[in-house]
Scaffold this motif. Structure first.
Motif, PDB file in Angstrom:
ATOM      1  N   THR A 191     -18.216  24.432  15.668  1.00  0.00           N
ATOM      2  CA  THR A 191     -17.595  24.228  16.981  1.00  0.00           C
ATOM      3  C   THR A 191     -18.553  24.760  18.043  1.00  0.00           C
ATOM      4  OG1 THR A 191     -15.505  24.679  15.906  1.00  0.00           O
ATOM      5  CG2 THR A 191     -15.493  24.672  18.297  1.00  0.00           C
ATOM      6  N   TYR A 192     -18.783  23.981  19.096  1.00  0.00           N
ATOM      7  CA  TYR A 192     -19.628  24.434  20.211  1.00  0.00           C
ATOM      8  C   TYR A 192     -18.737  24.931  21.337  1.00  0.00           C
ATOM      9  CZ  TYR A 192     -23.630  22.203  17.987  1.00  0.00           C
ATOM     10  OH  TYR A 192     -24.614  21.875  17.120  1.00  0.00           O
ATOM     11  N   LYS A 193     -19.222  26.021  21.989  1.00  0.00           N
ATOM     12  CA  LYS A 193     -18.470  26.520  23.146  1.00  0.00           C
ATOM     13  C   LYS A 193     -19.137  25.982  24.409  1.00  0.00           C
ATOM     14  CE  LYS A 193     -16.828  30.677  20.925  1.00  0.00           C
ATOM     15  NZ  LYS A 193     -17.068  32.092  20.664  1.00  0.00           N
ATOM     16  N   SER A 194     -18.312  25.488  25.319  1.00  0.00           N
ATOM     17  CA  SER A 194     -18.891  24.998  26.574  1.00  0.00           C
ATOM     18  C   SER A 194     -17.941  25.343  27.710  1.00  0.00           C
ATOM     19  CB  SER A 194     -19.075  23.481  26.502  1.00  0.00           C
ATOM     20  OG  SER A 194     -17.825  22.851  26.666  1.00  0.00           O
TER      21      SER A 194
ATOM     22  N   GLY B 283     -14.528  24.185  27.314  1.00  0.00           N
ATOM     23  CA  GLY B 283     -13.752  24.729  26.197  1.00  0.00           C
ATOM     24  C   GLY B 283     -14.505  24.535  24.890  1.00  0.00           C
ATOM     25  N   GLU B 284     -13.784  24.588  23.776  1.00  0.00           N
ATOM     26  CA  GLU B 284     -14.434  24.471  22.469  1.00  0.00           C
ATOM     27  C   GLU B 284     -14.542  23.004  22.061  1.00  0.00           C
ATOM     28  OE1 GLU B 284     -12.689  27.023  19.577  1.00  0.00           O
ATOM     29  OE2 GLU B 284     -13.775  28.740  20.386  1.00  0.00           O
TER      30      GLU B 284
ATOM     31  N   THR C  81     -19.799  27.514  11.987  1.00  0.00           N
ATOM     32  CA  THR C  81     -18.672  28.321  12.481  1.00  0.00           C
ATOM     33  C   THR C  81     -17.891  28.891  11.297  1.00  0.00           C
ATOM     34  OG1 THR C  81     -18.568  26.877  14.394  1.00  0.00           O
ATOM     35  CG2 THR C  81     -16.668  28.312  14.034  1.00  0.00           C
TER      36      THR C  81
ATOM     37  N   GLN D   5     -27.163  28.957  24.326  1.00  0.00           N
ATOM     38  CA  GLN D   5     -25.711  29.090  24.168  1.00  0.00           C
ATOM     39  C   GLN D   5     -25.170  29.936  25.309  1.00  0.00           C
ATOM     40  OE1 GLN D   5     -23.937  27.839  21.514  1.00  0.00           O
ATOM     41  NE2 GLN D   5     -25.681  27.017  20.413  1.00  0.00           N
TER      42      GLN D   5
ATOM     43  N   LYS E  68     -22.195  27.734  31.571  1.00  0.00           N
ATOM     44  CA  LYS E  68     -21.154  28.225  32.467  1.00  0.00           C
ATOM     45  C   LYS E  68     -21.773  28.881  33.704  1.00  0.00           C
ATOM     46  CE  LYS E  68     -16.730  30.523  32.080  1.00  0.00           C
ATOM     47  NZ  LYS E  68     -15.871  31.307  31.214  1.00  0.00           N
TER      48      LYS E  68
END
Lengths: 261, 804
Positions: free
Chosen positions: A40-43, A46-47, A88, B399, B403
């Protein structure tokens, strides 16, 4: 082309010869095993799930084509197998090595010896000559002595028919030639597994075919190959095709040849 | 065959020559600044001390009534005296130009060539002047425009003009040694003649001496031992009915200009630290940007099996190569520039250079800095870069970075009135915050340093201006003998150009200690009561009032030497051989230790005390017209001189009022030169920093520029975007630098004035530095942006989009 790749391997000649004798026979013991793999990538939005509980086994000598639409998770899948990205959850095993438990440094060293990686955009070192580009992984992994490594690198360049360009920088040759150098570099430490991420994506159809012929030749010599491709014709000619959609393997088909066998 | 990893290091060095030059320059400039400062500091101190000690300078000087050679011989036998030498000192006037005369101090000794005390060093000609011949010290030689073999005109005490041949140019390292700090800069032209010449000039008893120079046994470094010997010699002379009018002592290694060297050293040290500090920022910034460009290659190497330590070592070797190349560039340049500067300082500070040489300590320190500082500066970026995952390195996306980037862009987008290209420039300026911060720090500190040097110069000039407030007047006329003040006023009354005349009395005195021994010399200056020609800066108490009798106001040197001395206390001085008591009514600030002991009292009282009531030697004239230039003052001086001489008045010297502050400013020439040198270095560091940042910013966005051109952006707009971005950085740094300049100016100014005057000065800010830096930084930022902007604009879309 590439008939001498395995034979020219001074380090693991015995192992390679065995493979040569086995030809393309697939072992019953899986070489790569993925269990319930989740990435899962976080951005900012959201995920974003990239892989949703993938289970997969790949056997030695297999030529696996991975297909799917853009964003389906193809590159993420091979990044998990090569250890260039972290999963993950789940497990990734390659030749009894638990990649999911290994540290970055261990992974780098292991990858240099076990995996040859080929990218769509070649990723050659622009400041080094073609010969030095092939010598660099040998130097970093320290598997061959100095004179031996030069002979081997030159031999690999000869195999991809670029021996006359050995001392040129990558920018002095065509895209197809650069991809052949990238293949030679991937074979520098004689790894059992070759992973290629859209290796023909930037090439014309004639050049793409010549690259594919190299892959076939490698499989004949016992290498396991995973190739991400959008080209359904090429995928069809691999021993197995995996189709990925929305982070899941939706189809796993034996190829035309395998079906014939 | 070289291993491929080292081939990569070499290829990286050779591959991008502009970048390599930038990194090497950023390291070399710091090494150079440090090297020059350290070389100057060490060589000047070493050569000044060593050279001074080598001439066996006098430890004691006594001014006496006339004594003969036999007396000198008997003084040699006094316990503790190593050697003694008699000299005759005489002040005359020397013709500088047809209508211009200046003072020359003649020094006559038995034998200059074989002297054992305060030996002269020969620069040119001979050390043996015969009758009608003269040697002249090199420092003030340019003032008289004479060369070896020329005849120079001097005026004898009887008023006759004699032509005397210049046969030797010498350096006298003791010049100013016994006339208080700053004596060297303020001293007149120094001439050296034999006794026959003195006789020819009309001096009676030319073989007799009025000055005694002594060296003490041992190394001459113990001040108390020197003082004890001096007291014994004075007692011996007084026992033999020789009157001693002044006594001064000095250590063998204590060059007269050492306070200036200490002051300069402290400034240099401060500025040098700033430059090295700036250079470290510059190196960090440049190397960080370099490693940013290498991220993809780090990813590739990791893909093919490179471990973190291997990558770290590869880049540390690259940095080492940069350091070594910077060292090879900076080290020879340092020696060359240092000794060029030294050539200038030799005359300004009056020391003899013991020859060109490599200073091993400096070279070793430079080598260590070249190896260690870039490694320290680059270690964190290298370590961070090598920690990137292959995925991050190859994709260029970190990563969690998305944001933060979105948030920063949002702030810029709010300025909706701005044009799109300008908005992009604004966004680009703040895009790489770390690099932006480092560039701003480097450029702002460089700018602050640049601006501060101008403020410090202005403060020093103000200080000199403040000093000249003690000698207000358009002309200072020193007569050969005391004359009645009323007579001189009457003689000058026909001159309409002169509006006011004041007769000042002066006398030389010594501090008398409780045990009746004499101490340091004190210059007594006595303006008439209620004088308008002194505007003192009082530190305590009050200034003189008309009618004050034995009231005295002392300069700040008394306070630092005698901290117990307070307003209302009594000070005992020996004036013209008589013991006199004075009531201290105040303290004023002058030029600290550089001016020696000074005291003001009323002319009426002092002239009575010395038996010359109503008379004066020094006359200060105020012109009817205000704001005379120095040449107008000099022209008036010629008129005054002619008028007085026609009426039989013998004049020693006529000096333009402005030349007093000009002479005082001479001592600051070196400081000014160094401040300018440092300002230029600071500007170079800043410009390299900005040029580097701009070229890297543009290089990073080559692909983006290609896309903009592909969608219709013209070369002009592209160039404007890059230039605006550079100019924004320049202007922000100017604003920050201007703010920083205030505390830095204060720090530098205090550091100098404490070293020079033992008192902190009030800082004066001048807009000059701020304005010049504004222009420099504007040109610099535009210039640093134009080159990479043109380069980017000239690429074809195909080249740009294919850019890796």
């Amino acid at each position: 082309m590439l008939n001498n790749f395995v034979k020219s391997n001074g380090r693991s000649g015995g192992r390679s010869r065995e493979r040569s004798e086995q030809e393309t026979k697939i072992s019953e013991q899986s070489q790569i095993r993925l269990t319930n793999l989740v990435k899962t990538y976080k951005s900012a939005a959201g995920e974003l799930p990239a892989l949703n509980g993938v289970d997969l086994e790949i056997y030695p000598g297999e030529f696996v084509a991975i297909t799917g639409k853009s964003g389906a998770g193809k590159t993420t899948l091979i990044n998990m197998i090569t250890g260039v990205d972290r999963l993950t959850s789940g497990e990734v095993w390659v030749d009894d090595m638990p990649l999911h438990k290994m540290r970055e440094n261990q992974l780098a060293q292991w990858r240099g010896r076990t995996m040859g990686i080929i990218y769509q955009s070649f990723h050659l070192m622009p400041s080094l000559s073609l010969l030095d580009n092939i010598l660099l992984p040998i130097d970093l992994c320290g598997l061959y002595r100095n004179g031996e490594s030069t002979r081997r690198a030159m031999d690999l360049l000869t195999q991809v028919e670029l021996q006359d360009h050995a001392y040129k920088p990558p920018s002095a040759i065509s895209g197809g030639q650069q991809q052949r150098v990238a293949i030679a570099r991937a074979l520098a430490n004689d790894p059992p597994i070759i992973v290629a991420d859209e290796p023909t994506g930037r090439l014309d159809s004639v050049t793409a075919e010549s690259i594919f012929q190299i892959f076939l030749s490698l499989v004949e010599h016992g290498k396991t190959i995973l190739m991400v491709t959008h080209d359904s014709n090429l995928a069809y000619r691999a021993s197995r095709t995996l189709e990925i959609a929305d982070g899941e393997i939706t189809t796993s088909n034996l190829s035309y040849n395998e079906r014939l066998n | 065959m070289m291993r491929p990893r080292w081939q990569k290091v070499l290829a990286d060095l050779r591959g991008n020559r502009g970048r390599t030059a930038l990194v090497i320059a950023s390291i070399a400039v710091g090494l150079f600044a440090f090297g020059v400062i350290a070389t100057l500091y060490l060589v000047i101190r070493q050569d000044m001390r060593g050279g001074y000690a080598a001439i066996q300078p006098a430890n004691i000087r006594l001014r006496t009534s006339l004594i003969d050679e036999d007396m000198v011989s008997s003084i040699r036998k006094v316990a503790g005296v190593k050697d003694a030498q008699g000299a005759r000192l005489l002040n005359l006037r020397l013709q500088k130009a047809p209508e211009e005369w200046i003072t020359i101090e003649l020094n006559s000794q038995k034998d200059f060539e074989n002297s054992n005390i305060s030996k002269l060093s020969l620069e040119e000609g001979t050390l043996n002047p015969s009758k009608r011949q003269i040697l002249i010290d090199r420092y003030k030689l340019p003032d008289i425009n004479a060369e070896i073999g020329d005849l120079v005109a001097v005026e004898t005490p009887a008023g006759q003009i004699r032509q005397i041949e210049l046969v030797g140019i010498v350096s006298d390292l003791t010049n100013g040694a016994f006339s208080g700090g700053g004596g060297f800069f303020l001293s007149p032209v120094q001439g050296y003649v034999d006794a026959d010449t003195l006789e020819w000039l009309g001096l009676p008893l030319p073989d007799w001496y009025d000055t005694l120079y002594l060296t003490v046994e041992g190394d001459g470094m113990d001040q108390s031992q020197i003082q004890a010997v001096a007291d014994r010699v004075r007692d011996e002379l007084e026992d033999r009915d020789v009157s001693v009018t002044s006594l001064a002592t000095r250590r063998t290694d204590d060059h007269p200009n050492s306070p200036y060297v200490n002051a300069i050293s402290s400034v240099l040290l401060l500025l040098g630290l700033f430059i090295v500090f700036l250079s470290t920022f510059l190196i960090t910034n440049t190397l960080q940007a370099l490693l940013q460009q290498q991220v993809e290659q780090i990813g590739i190497m990791k893909t093919i099996g490179a471990r973190r330590t291997q990558i770290t070592v590869i880049y540390m070797m690259l940095i080492l190569a940069f350091g070594v190349l910077a060292f090879l560039l900076a080290a020879p340049l340092t020696s060359w520039v240092s000794f060029q500067l030294m050539g200038f300082l030799v005359y300004q500070l009056n020391f003899n250079l013991l020859g060109f040489r490599i200073v091993p300590v400096v070279v070793i320190a430079q080598a260590l800095i070249a190896i260690i500082v870039p490694q320290i500066a680059a270690f964190i970026p290298i370590w961070r870069g090598s920690r990137l995952s292959v995925q991050e390195a190859l994709s260029g996306v970190r990563q969690g970075a998305t944001k933060a980037r979105q948030a920063s862009s949002r702030g810029i987008v709010r300025f909706k009135l701005l044009s799109r290209p300008l908005l992009i420039s604004l966004r680009n300026t703040f895009r790489s915050k770390g690099r932006m911060a480092l560039t701003l720090v480097t450029l702002s500190l460089g700018g602050a340093l640049f601006i501060s040097t101008f403020n410090v110069q202005r403060s020093m000039a103000n200080y000199i201006e403040q000093i000249s407030q003690y000698f207000i007047g358009d002309l200072n006329v020193t007569l050969a003998y005391p004359y009645r003040v009323e007579k001189i006023e009457e003689l000058l009354s026909p001159l309409d150009e002169v509006s006011h005349v004041e007769g000042w009395m002066t006398a030389r005195s010594e501090i008398l200690h409780q045990d009746s021994s004499t101490g340091d010399a004190v210059q007594l200056l006595a303006p008439p009561g209620g004088s308008q020609l002194v505007e003192p800066k009082l530190l305590a108490g009050r200034w003189l009032q008309p009618g004050d009798q034995n009231a005295i106001v002392l300069n700040e040197l008394f306070r630092s030497t005698y901290p117990d001395l307070q307003v209302g206390d009594t000070l005992r001085l020996q004036v013209n051989g008589d013991e006199t008591d004075w009531v201290v009514v105040g303290f004023f600030q002058f030029a600290g230790q550089s001016a020696g002991y000074m005291a003001y009292t009323n002319a009426e009282y002092l002239s009575q005390l010395v038996g010359l009531p109503g008379q004066a030697v020094l006359f200060r004239l105020v012109a009817a017209r205000t704001d005379l230039t120095i040449s107008e003052q000099e022209a008036l001086g010629v008129k005054v001189q002619n008028l007085l001489e026609r009426r039989g008045i013998q004049i020693n010297e006529v000096e333009a009022g402005l030349s007093v502050s000009q002479t005082a400013a001479d001592g600051f020439t070196i400081l000014t030169a160094f401040l300018l040198f440092m300002a230029i270095l600071a500007a170079i560091v800043g410009s390299i920093g900005l040029a580097g940042t701009m070229s890297i910013n543009v290089m990073e966005r080559t692909r983006e520029i290609g896309i903009m051109r592909a969608i219709g952006s013209s070369n002009g707009i592209l160039m404007l975007m890059v230039i605006i971005e550079g100019y924004l950085i320049g202007i922000i740094s100017w604003a920050l630098g201007s703010l920083l300049a205030f505390p830095i100016s204060n720090l530098m100014s205090n550091s100098i004035s404490l070293a020079l005057f033992e008192a902190s000065t009030s800082i004066t800010y001048t807009p000059t530095g701020f304005l010049i830096w504004f222009v420099v930084v504007s040109l610099l930022s535009i210039g640093a942006s134009v080159l990479p902007a043109r380069k980017a604009a000239n690429l074809t879309i195909r080249e740009v989009l294919a850019y890796e």
